[in-house]
Design a protein around this motif. Structure first.
Motif, PDB file in Angstrom:
ATOM      1  N   PHE A   7       1.047  -1.407  -0.387  1.00 12.72           N
ATOM      2  CA  PHE A   7      -0.174   0.149   0.047  1.00 12.72           C
ATOM      3  C   PHE A   7       0.972   1.566  -0.077  1.00 12.72           C
ATOM      4  O   PHE A   7       1.658   1.363   0.676  1.00 12.72           O
ATOM      5  N   PHE A   8      -0.105   2.255  -1.182  1.00  9.51           N
ATOM      6  CA  PHE A   8       0.953   3.325  -0.813  1.00  9.51           C
ATOM      7  C   PHE A   8       0.507   4.546  -0.146  1.00  9.51           C
ATOM      8  O   PHE A   8       1.121   5.951  -0.458  1.00  9.51           O
ATOM      9  N   GLY A   9      -0.429   4.429   0.081  1.00 13.38           N
ATOM     10  CA  GLY A   9      -1.607   5.742   0.611  1.00 13.38           C
ATOM     11  C   GLY A   9      -2.127   6.227  -0.650  1.00 13.38           C
ATOM     12  O   GLY A   9      -1.858   6.464  -2.141  1.00 13.38           O
ATOM     13  N   ASP A  10      -3.164   7.384  -0.787  1.00 13.84           N
ATOM     14  CA  ASP A  10      -3.557   7.801  -2.081  1.00 13.84           C
ATOM     15  C   ASP A  10      -4.608   6.436  -2.955  1.00 13.84           C
ATOM     16  O   ASP A  10      -4.498   6.970  -3.959  1.00 13.84           O
ATOM     17  N   ASP A  11      -5.344   5.567  -1.837  1.00  9.78           N
ATOM     18  CA  ASP A  11      -5.522   4.533  -3.211  1.00  9.78           C
ATOM     19  C   ASP A  11      -4.079   4.030  -4.366  1.00  9.78           C
ATOM     20  O   ASP A  11      -4.886   3.772  -5.102  1.00  9.78           O
ATOM     21  N   LYS A  12      -3.433   3.960  -4.432  1.00  9.46           N
ATOM     22  CA  LYS A  12      -2.117   3.669  -5.101  1.00  9.46           C
ATOM     23  C   LYS A  12      -1.299   1.804  -4.105  1.00  9.46           C
ATOM     24  O   LYS A  12      -1.493   1.862  -2.943  1.00  9.46           O
ATOM     25  N   TYR A  13      -1.665   0.769  -4.805  1.00  3.48           N
ATOM     26  CA  TYR A  13      -0.808  -0.357  -4.438  1.00  3.48           C
ATOM     27  C   TYR A  13      -0.494  -0.775  -5.609  1.00  3.48           C
ATOM     28  O   TYR A  13      -0.686  -0.937  -6.477  1.00  3.48           O
ATOM     29  N   TYR A  14       0.931  -1.474  -4.761  1.00  2.00           N
ATOM     30  CA  TYR A  14       1.757  -2.577  -6.210  1.00  2.00           C
ATOM     31  C   TYR A  14       1.259  -4.448  -5.516  1.00  2.00           C
ATOM     32  O   TYR A  14       1.584  -4.184  -4.737  1.00  2.00           O
ATOM     33  N   GLY A  15       0.872  -4.504  -6.790  1.00  3.96           N
ATOM     34  CA  GLY A  15       1.233  -6.075  -6.922  1.00  3.96           C
ATOM     35  C   GLY A  15       1.890  -6.897  -8.341  1.00  3.96           C
ATOM     36  O   GLY A  15       1.617  -6.253  -8.974  1.00  3.96           O
ATOM     37  N   HIS A  16       2.426  -7.914  -8.048  1.00 10.03           N
ATOM     38  CA  HIS A  16       2.591  -8.230  -9.214  1.00 10.03           C
ATOM     39  C   HIS A  16       1.581  -9.051  -9.584  1.00 10.03           C
ATOM     40  O   HIS A  16       1.224  -9.843  -9.505  1.00 10.03           O
ATOM     41  N   GLY A  17       2.256  -8.645 -11.154  1.00 10.05           N
ATOM     42  CA  GLY A  17       1.466  -9.053 -12.286  1.00 10.05           C
ATOM     43  C   GLY A  17      -0.112  -7.573 -12.554  1.00 10.05           C
ATOM     44  O   GLY A  17      -0.483  -8.126 -13.494  1.00 10.05           O
ATOM     45  N   VAL A  18      -0.038  -6.942 -11.416  1.00  8.48           N
ATOM     46  CA  VAL A  18      -0.782  -5.915 -12.055  1.00  8.48           C
ATOM     47  C   VAL A  18      -0.223  -5.027 -12.230  1.00  8.48           C
ATOM     48  O   VAL A  18      -0.435  -3.777 -12.781  1.00  8.48           O
ATOM     49  N   GLY A  19       0.682  -4.796 -11.533  1.00 13.30           N
ATOM     50  CA  GLY A  19       1.543  -3.366 -11.644  1.00 13.30           C
ATOM     51  C   GLY A  19       1.146  -2.327  -9.675  1.00 13.30           C
ATOM     52  O   GLY A  19       0.670  -3.155  -9.285  1.00 13.30           O
ATOM     53  N   ILE A  20       1.411  -1.443 -10.289  1.00 11.85           N
ATOM     54  CA  ILE A  20       0.661  -0.401  -8.961  1.00 11.85           C
ATOM     55  C   ILE A  20      -0.761   0.644  -9.648  1.00 11.85           C
ATOM     56  O   ILE A  20      -0.776   1.010 -11.266  1.00 11.85           O
ATOM     57  N   GLN A  21      -1.209   0.374  -9.258  1.00  7.81           N
ATOM     58  CA  GLN A  21      -3.267   0.186  -9.446  1.00  7.81           C
ATOM     59  C   GLN A  21      -4.103   1.173  -8.493  1.00  7.81           C
ATOM     60  O   GLN A  21      -3.243   0.576  -7.677  1.00  7.81           O
ATOM     61  N   SER A  22      -5.548   1.700  -8.584  1.00  6.20           N
ATOM     62  CA  SER A  22      -6.009   1.625  -7.807  1.00  6.20           C
ATOM     63  C   SER A  22      -6.952  -0.109  -7.193  1.00  6.20           C
ATOM     64  O   SER A  22      -6.556  -1.232  -7.723  1.00  6.20           O
ATOM     65  N   ALA A  23      -7.576   0.592  -6.690  1.00  3.18           N
ATOM     66  CA  ALA A  23      -7.995  -0.205  -5.618  1.00  3.18           C
ATOM     67  C   ALA A  23      -9.233  -1.524  -6.677  1.00  3.18           C
ATOM     68  O   ALA A  23      -9.135  -2.627  -7.202  1.00  3.18           O
ATOM     69  N   SER A  24     -10.216  -0.064  -7.409  1.00  2.00           N
ATOM     70  CA  SER A  24     -11.252  -0.470  -8.258  1.00  2.00           C
ATOM     71  C   SER A  24     -10.298  -1.378  -9.084  1.00  2.00           C
ATOM     72  O   SER A  24     -11.265  -2.060  -9.673  1.00  2.00           O
ATOM     73  N   THR A  25      -9.206  -0.781  -9.850  1.00  5.83           N
ATOM     74  CA  THR A  25      -8.470  -1.525 -10.854  1.00  5.83           C
ATOM     75  C   THR A  25      -7.893  -2.524 -10.494  1.00  5.83           C
ATOM     76  O   THR A  25      -8.526  -4.070 -11.509  1.00  5.83           O
ATOM     77  N   ILE A  26      -7.238  -2.980  -9.477  1.00  3.96           N
ATOM     78  CA  ILE A  26      -7.128  -4.322  -8.855  1.00  3.96           C
ATOM     79  C   ILE A  26      -8.120  -5.379  -9.194  1.00  3.96           C
ATOM     80  O   ILE A  26      -8.828  -6.785  -9.147  1.00  3.96           O
ATOM     81  N   ILE A  27      -9.281  -4.565  -8.040  1.00  5.10           N
ATOM     82  CA  ILE A  27     -10.866  -5.869  -8.367  1.00  5.10           C
ATOM     83  C   ILE A  27     -11.234  -5.888  -9.365  1.00  5.10           C
ATOM     84  O   ILE A  27     -11.637  -6.981  -9.746  1.00  5.10           O
ATOM     85  N   ASN A  28     -10.840  -4.815 -10.251  1.00  5.53           N
ATOM     86  CA  ASN A  28     -11.736  -5.836 -11.794  1.00  5.53           C
ATOM     87  C   ASN A  28     -11.385  -6.839 -12.634  1.00  5.53           C
ATOM     88  O   ASN A  28     -11.631  -7.483 -13.126  1.00  5.53           O
ATOM     89  N   PHE A  29      -9.676  -6.570 -12.062  1.00  7.40           N
ATOM     90  CA  PHE A  29      -8.812  -7.171 -13.074  1.00  7.40           C
ATOM     91  C   PHE A  29      -8.748  -8.796 -12.147  1.00  7.40           C
ATOM     92  O   PHE A  29      -9.303  -9.604 -13.577  1.00  7.40           O
ATOM     93  N   LEU A  30      -9.142  -8.732 -10.921  1.00 10.32           N
ATOM     94  CA  LEU A  30      -9.284 -10.542  -9.893  1.00 10.32           C
ATOM     95  C   LEU A  30     -10.943 -10.816 -10.594  1.00 10.32           C
ATOM     96  O   LEU A  30     -10.672 -12.419 -10.705  1.00 10.32           O
ATOM     97  N   ASN A  31     -11.726 -10.012 -11.175  1.00  7.92           N
ATOM     98  CA  ASN A  31     -12.909 -10.661 -11.151  1.00  7.92           C
ATOM     99  C   ASN A  31     -13.318 -11.014 -13.120  1.00  7.92           C
ATOM    100  O   ASN A  31     -14.210 -11.703 -12.779  1.00  7.92           O
ATOM    101  N   LYS A  32     -12.227 -10.793 -13.318  1.00 11.87           N
ATOM    102  CA  LYS A  32     -12.439 -10.897 -14.730  1.00 11.87           C
ATOM    103  C   LYS A  32     -11.540 -12.345 -14.865  1.00 11.87           C
ATOM    104  O   LYS A  32     -11.416 -13.577 -15.294  1.00 11.87           O
ATOM    105  N   LYS A  33     -10.949 -13.431 -13.690  1.00 15.94           N
ATOM    106  CA  LYS A  33     -10.832 -14.442 -13.119  1.00 15.94           C
ATOM    107  C   LYS A  33     -11.195 -15.576 -12.222  1.00 15.94           C
ATOM    108  O   LYS A  33     -10.544 -16.442 -11.251  1.00 15.94           O
ATOM    109  N   ARG A  34     -13.108 -14.782 -12.118  1.00 13.56           N
ATOM    110  CA  ARG A  34     -13.073 -15.602 -12.108  1.00 13.56           C
ATOM    111  C   ARG A  34     -13.784 -16.853 -12.507  1.00 13.56           C
ATOM    112  O   ARG A  34     -13.951 -16.804 -13.278  1.00 13.56           O
ATOM    113  N   LYS A  35     -14.981 -17.950 -11.670  1.00 15.43           N
ATOM    114  CA  LYS A  35     -15.604 -18.629 -12.290  1.00 15.43           C
ATOM    115  C   LYS A  35     -16.355 -18.516 -13.146  1.00 15.43           C
ATOM    116  O   LYS A  35     -16.975 -17.341 -12.764  1.00 15.43           O
TER     117      LYS A  35
END
Length: 242
Positions: free
Chosen positions: A191-219
């Protein structure tokens, strides 16, 4: 709330803390319901340094060219590491731990791993930046990078809270993940603050961007969205500062 030697302190009392990123962390600490307790101001200053170095290491790993993959297909620079059958990386004998861990930033294209190992790498690099090469090489002589398996000299603990601070390790959960892609059941992030997060495989993104990415990886026909958990993983800063 911040307490030093059992005394509550306010951000204005900490005149020696002048860097904007550290002042922001102090302001957040003071405003949260959680109590941030320190025996001396030195321990607080060390934690601020470590948190800043955690974000620095995350940015550098993001730019390194290291790839995302599963444990099955993980690989590393064979000059410094032995790739084990479980996908973990074990430091070769007589190799400097600091040289090997920094090689991941220098020669990122020779490495691939998943997100929990990436978090371990970030925290080891932050430790190196915070305590220096000499002490790092003494503490982590046979460094092992694998999932959440940390050396005893880098203790990690978890708390359930949403009092997030820059430099924290946070976790996005994906309860309806695709069973054919189980590695997307979650994403561990810095967590970087100000709605910025680094995750390996998704880069440095907002929470909504990471959630949208993971939602595309659902059953198929999922019922639950991915979400940011109220769980924080942190190094035990006090023991590291000693």
């Amino acid at each position: 709330m911040i307490r030093i030697n059992h005394q509550v302190v306010e951000p204005g009392d900490l005149k020696g803390i002048t860097k904007p990123i550290e002042k922001n962390i102090i302001k957040l600490m003071a405003g949260y319901h959680s109590t941030f307790d320190y025996p001396t101001i030195h321990q607080l200053e060390f934690e601020l340094l470590y948190r800043t170095n955690t974000m620095k290491a995350a940015e550098e790993l993001n730019k390194s060219g290291a790839k995302f993959t599963t444990f099955t297909y993980a690989f590393c620079n064979k000059t410094y590491w032995d790739r084990l059958a479980n996908g973990g990386f074990l430091l070769k004998p007589s190799i400097s731990p600091s040289t090997a861990i920094l090689d991941i930033l220098k020669n990122g294209k020779l490495y691939a791993f998943e997100c929990s190992t990436a978090i371990a790498i970030v925290l080891y690099i932050a430790t190196l930046y915070s305590i220096g090469r000499q002490r790092f090489d003494l503490l982590f002589e046979r460094l092992y990078l694998m999932d959440w398996q940390f050396d005893e000299d880098l203790p990690i603990y978890q708390i359930y809270s949403d009092d997030f601070l820059p430099g924290d390790v946070l976790h996005f959960n994906n309860p309806d993940f695709d069973p054919k892609q189980p590695h997307w059941r979650a994403e561990n992030v810095i967590f970087f603050g100000d709605d910025k997060y680094y995750g390996h495989g998704v880069g440095i993104q907002s929470a909504s961007t990471i959630i949208n990415f993971l939602n595309k990886k659902r059953k198929p026909n999922p019922k639950n969205s991915a979400y940011l958990m109220n769980m924080i993983s942190r190094p035990h800063y006090l023991s590291l500062s000693n």
